[in-house]
Design an enzyme around this catalytic site. Structure first.
Site, PDB file in Angstrom:
ATOM      1  CB  ILE A   8       7.457   1.325 -12.305  1.00 49.51           C
ATOM      2  CG1 ILE A   8       8.575   0.423 -12.999  1.00 49.51           C
ATOM      3  CG2 ILE A   8       6.631   2.207 -13.221  1.00 49.51           C
ATOM      4  CD1 ILE A   8       9.162   1.141 -13.781  1.00 49.51           C
TER       5      ILE A   8
ATOM      6  CB  SER B 115       9.993  -7.610  -9.116  1.00 46.77           C
ATOM      7  OG  SER B 115      10.576  -6.798  -8.250  1.00 46.77           O
TER       8      SER B 115
ATOM      9  CB  VAL C 199      -4.733 -13.504 -10.906  1.00 40.42           C
ATOM     10  CG1 VAL C 199      -4.843 -12.499 -11.907  1.00 40.42           C
ATOM     11  CG2 VAL C 199      -3.978 -12.675  -9.691  1.00 40.42           C
TER      12      VAL C 199
ATOM     13  CE1 TYR D 109       5.713  -7.472  -5.355  1.00 40.18           C
ATOM     14  CE2 TYR D 109       8.077  -6.930  -5.442  1.00 40.18           C
ATOM     15  CZ  TYR D 109       6.899  -6.738  -5.990  1.00 40.18           C
ATOM     16  OH  TYR D 109       6.660  -6.255  -7.152  1.00 40.18           O
ATOM     17  CB  ALA D 110      12.216 -10.804  -2.787  1.00 40.04           C
ATOM     18  CB  ALA D 111       9.830 -15.812  -1.889  1.00 38.39           C
ATOM     19  CB  SER D 112       5.900 -13.571  -4.635  1.00 38.05           C
ATOM     20  OG  SER D 112       6.002 -12.432  -5.122  1.00 38.05           O
ATOM     21  CE  LYS D 113       5.755  -9.375  -8.561  1.00 38.74           C
ATOM     22  NZ  LYS D 113       4.749  -9.200  -9.794  1.00 38.74           N
TER      23      LYS D 113
END
Ligand SMILES: NC(=O)c1ccc[n+]([C@@H]2O[C@H](COP(=O)([O-])OP(=O)(O)OC[C@H]3O[C@@H](n4cnc5c(N)ncnc54)[C@H](O)[C@@H]3O)[C@@H](O)[C@H]2O)c1
Length: 250
Positions: free
Chosen positions: A184, A138, A61, A151-155
């Protein structure tokens, strides 16, 4: 239920976890699924398990040309696109004070740039069918998740992009929503135990995240919501981000 009879659905991240569960669910409901991922073996297994004929394309992607090629191929082979479940994503955790720029950019590139490229290329095809996109946000889009700054910034970006695109394209008849899962049980969780971060980590900070008395959800719990959002049952839902965490952040 056969809500996707005669429909063509692209599922990214379809080699594993929620992407695979979405691919199987859409196929079960009658869709012709095009499964996309970087993991060819996983894709082959997903397509083998599908109860309706489908196919896969191995592509990242993050690769602009490869993403364009996927949509070109769908327009050429299937002739149309009705929905996209964009589940591809990557988790990296690290102590922020010792995270390099290169490390920071990995989730940003896969999760945020990937979402931009998939959405950008999908929109023109979806306008023709008044179709729909479901992105993977997320719980970290909205709630602090220590040691997951990139990760949190991306989500957070995925959630913001979803709302913005929903509004930007509202008058075209397409819908753009997201799911925001938390906890999950997939390979992503198994492959990223926080224990690998070592002694710099204060595990008590994670207590509120874990709520260990609550079980992890299953990928199928998310696939059902993704299918609803992408179907006519979600016809009046646009720009929404649905938290799926069993109440872990309520
Ligand atoms: N598991 C969780 O608790 C959880 C929570 C919140 C959000 N999410 C998000 O849900 C989505 C699905 O995650 P999952 O838990 O099923 O993880 P998973 O690791 O089981 O599946 C992710 C898939 O994405 C693929 N992928 C990774 N990079 C890619 C790339 N560049 N191009 C194409 N495919 C790529 C992987 O090969 C894999 O098959 C992700 O976006 C993830 O960030 C997961």
């Amino acid at each position: 239920m056969k809500r996707f009879n005669e429909k063509v659905v692209l599922v990214t991240g379809a080699a594993s976890g929620m992407g695979r569960a979405c691919a199987l669910r859409f196929a079960q409901e009658g869709a012709r699924v095009v499964a996309m991922d970087v993991n060819r073996d996983g894709l082959e297994e997903t397509v083998r398990k599908m109860t309706n004929p489908g196919r896969y394309m191995t592509a990242s992607v993050t690769d602009e040309d490869a993403v364009k090629e996927v949509f070109k191929s769908i327009a050429h082979t299937e002739g149309k696109l009705d929905a996209v479940a964009h589940m591809a994503g990557i988790l990296r955790s690290s102590v922020t004070s010792s995270t390099s720029v290169e490390e920071f950019m990995v989730p940003i590139t896969v999760n945020l740039l990937g979402t931009f490229l998939i959405n950008r290329e999908a929109i023109p095809l979806l306008i023709k069918t008044k179709g729909s996109i479901v992105n993977a946000a997320s719980t970290s889009s909205f709630f602090g998740h220590p040691y997951m700054a990139a990760y949190a910034a991306s989500k957070g970006g995925v959630a913001a992009m979803t709302s913005t695109l929903a509004w930007e394209y509202m008058k075209t008849g397409i819908r753009i929503n997201a799911v925001a899962p938390g906890g999950i049980a997939t390979n992503m969780i198994k492959e990223n135990p926080l224990e690998h971060l070592g002694t710099d980590v204060d595990y008590t900070l994670m207590e509120h995240l874990k709520r260990m008395d609550l079980p992890y959800g299953n990928p199928e719990d998310v696939a059902g919501v993704v299918a609803m959002l992408a179907s006519e049952d979600g016809a009046f839902i646009n720009g929404e981000i649905i938290r799926i965490d069993g109440g872990n952040h309520s």
